[in-house]
Design an enzyme around this catalytic site. Structure first.
Site, short mmCIF file in Angstrom:
data_model
loop_
_atom_site.label_atom_id
_atom_site.label_comp_id
_atom_site.label_asym_id
_atom_site.label_seq_id
_atom_site.Cartn_x
_atom_site.Cartn_y
_atom_site.Cartn_z
CD GLU A 48 -12.41 12.84 -21.95
OE1 GLU A 48 -12.40 13.94 -21.37
OE2 GLU A 48 -13.25 12.53 -22.84
CG PHE A 110 -19.08 20.41 -11.73
CD1 PHE A 110 -20.12 20.39 -12.64
CD2 PHE A 110 -17.81 20.74 -12.18
CE1 PHE A 110 -19.90 20.70 -13.98
CE2 PHE A 110 -17.58 21.04 -13.50
CZ PHE A 110 -18.63 21.02 -14.41
CE LYS A 160 -8.43 21.40 -8.76
NZ LYS A 160 -9.42 22.32 -9.39
CG MET A 475 -19.69 -9.17 -38.47
SD MET A 475 -19.08 -10.48 -39.58
CE MET A 475 -17.31 -10.31 -39.33
#
Length: 560
Positions: A48, A110, A160, A475
């Protein structure tokens, strides 16, 4: 229609053609609606975070909003780094997150998290949709907010049951205004002509003038207006990291990047100027160094469409709220070329010193990053979209690749997000399949999101990846060397065989150890269709110079 189908229609109405996402339980209704939609391409990433970075790369390259779609819980939390990256660099995004049904919110259900609360500090605005009838208004407002004024990410949290709810379409879309009216939200304000007159008067009297460009200069006609102004007046131009590309890097008036890793010419000019015209610059700590010693003798004109940035970090002598394009258009006809030949001679001397540090020859047989970037520059004729990760390679790219136009450098400036480069390159390649897209990365950064090789292979994207493999988190190692007595702690990093790894994903892989091999594989990669991973075996302990030590002024550069 149900809420999911309505949302798809709203995206189409807002001219969205691509979604970057990853499915999950809370967004199954939306994915079911996508099954029947042939007007939006869904790009299935492997994480994601990469979905949001890819949408970010798409947005930066096109100037249009990118859209990411993730599920609730871990899907949403995985997106947070990408959202913060976009927020810090003012990138227009719409991030759609799934959420548990409204009756389950607050019960530790959940895959439930309060993503609305979590992202309040890192979004321009966010929403939780409580009723399906609110969707048209919310979606229209979200796109308006993300793309107007100072751009930024807007999150829409989608329970949902709202996605499944029936929507009666009788009043939509005719009742929705084309431009939402949002109480308290003023996207832009007009500039007072008197302020433009004051700025013109200062520029006309300047003996040591400088234009400093930030990320607010890459939009619309602003780059063209900047070139007209600088060329007309013969004004030297410098930029921040985010302003690179707003003025051609190869232009005779361009001095380079300012700040912690700025060029000698740019930093010296900034510190010595008597008038600095700051366009779309927010004066981050990486730009200013010691703020008390920043450009001490200059009259500072700051132009920014976000009034909260004016005099926030550096006091402005003339603070102007508005777009850079409006300001530059108003400046036409009010400024004239003046004699600052002594200043030009001084800058020419500083430029020689900058060139000296760039041309330093490689005394051993191993490749240097500067060599490879110059090879990429020559092979692409400076016409590629370049995405970078964060670290030494990012700064070498900014200072050695010559960018000819805005939106050709995609990099995480404000947040400094490792793992950004490959997914951002994927987003750019989706937007511009006909252009060369090159991701320049390090062996540390690349390992953060290298699973996205599979995404690029699946969609046949023409992305070339240049991995600078030096065996260190470069770096961090450089800072430990320069400021912590070479006490190298947890910076040596091992890597897989990137060539074999690429081939295991179905991509192409090449390796180079010498300058000749580098030239050859870059040319070969650019002629090869699809994703190509190039592994460059680099000098291990090479440092980025110049560097301004932390807490020092930009005058106190370590040049080598």
């Amino acid at each position: 229609m149900n809420g999911s189908q309505l949302l798809i229609e709203m995206l189409i109405e807002n001219k969205i053609e691509t979604l970057f996402g990853y499915p999950g339980g809370a967004v199954l209704p939306l994915y079911d609606a996508l099954y029947d939609c042939d007007r939006i391409q869904h790009v299935l990433v492997r994480h994601e975070q990469a979905a949001v970075h890819a949408a970010d790369g798409y947005a930066r390259a096109t100037g249009r909003p990118g859209v990411a779609l993730v599920t609730s819980g871990p899907g949403a939390t995985n997106a947070v780094t990408g959202i913060a990256t976009a927020f810090m660099d003012s990138v227009p995004l719409i991030v759609l997150t799934g959420q548990v049904s409204t009756d389950l919110i607050g019960l530790d259900s959940f895959q439930e998290v309060d993503i609305y609360g979590m992202t309040m500090p890192i979004t321009k605005h966010n929403y939780v949709v409580r009723h399906v009838d609110d969707l048209p208004r919310i979606v229209n407002e979200a796109f308006h907010i993300a793309t107007t004024g100072r751009p930024g990410p807007v999150l829409i949290d989608l329970p949902k049951n709202v996605l499944n709810a029936e929507f009666r379409a009788g009043s939509w879309p005719a009742s929705e205004p084309s431009t939402p009216s949002i109480r308290g939200y003023i996207a832009e304000s007009s500039i007072d002509p008197k302020e433009i007159e004051m700025a013109a008067e200062r520029l006309n009297r300047a003996q040591r003038p400088l234009i400093l460009l930030g990320g607010g200069c890459i939009q619309g006609e602003t780059p063209t207006l900047i070139q007209e102004l600088a060329g007309h007046l013969g004004l030297p131009v410098a930029s921040t990291l985010m302003g690179i590309g707003a003025f051609p890097s190869g232009h005779s008036l361009y001095l380079g990047m300012v700040g912690m890793h700025g060029t000698v010419a740019a930093n010296r000019a900034l510190q010595s100027a008597d008038v600095v015209l700051n366009l779309g610059v927010r004066f981050s700590d990486r730009v200013t160094g010691n703020r008390k010693a920043f450009s001490p003798e200059s009259y500072k004109i700051q132009v920014d469409l976000d009034p909260s940035e004016l005099s926030k970090n550096i006091p402005a002598d003339l603070a102007i709220t508005g777009t850079c394009a409006e300001f530059l258009s108003g400046l036409r006809g009010q400024v004239h070329r003046t004699d600052h030949s002594a200043w030009d001679l001084q800058i020419a001397d500083w430029r020689k010193r900058s060139a000296k540090t760039k041309r330093k020859e490689n005394l051993n047989q191993k490749l240097t990053p500067e060599e490879v970037i110059r090879c990429i520059q020559q092979a692409t004729a400076g016409d590629a979209i370049i995405a970078t990760d964060v670290g030494q390679h990012q700064i070498w790219t900014a200072t050695h690749y010559q960018f000819s136009e805005a939106r050709s450098l995609l990099t995480s400036g404000g947040l400094g997000t490792m793992g950004y480069g490959l997914p951002a390159a994927i987003g750019a390649a989706i937007a511009f399949p006909e252009r060369q897209v090159v991701c320049i990365t390090g062996d540390g950064s690349f390992q953060m999101n290298m699973q996205e090789i599979m995404t690029a292979v699946d969609y046949g994207l023409n992305v070339k990846v240049a991995i600078f493999k030096n065996g260190y988190l470069g770096m961090v190692r450089q800072w430990q060397q320069l400021f912590l007595g070479r006490r190298y702690s947890s910076v040596h990093i091992s890597s897989p065989d990137f060539v074999a790894l690429a081939k295991s994903f179905g991509a192409h892989g090449f390796r180079a150890h010498t300058h000749e091999e580098a030239e050859r594989i870059i040319e070969l990669a650019l002629q090869t269709e699809g994703l190509v991973v190039m592994e460059f075996d680099m000098t291990e302990e090479r440092n980025v110079y110049p560097i301004v030590p932390p807490g020092s002024s930009n005058q106190e550069m370590i040049v080598e």
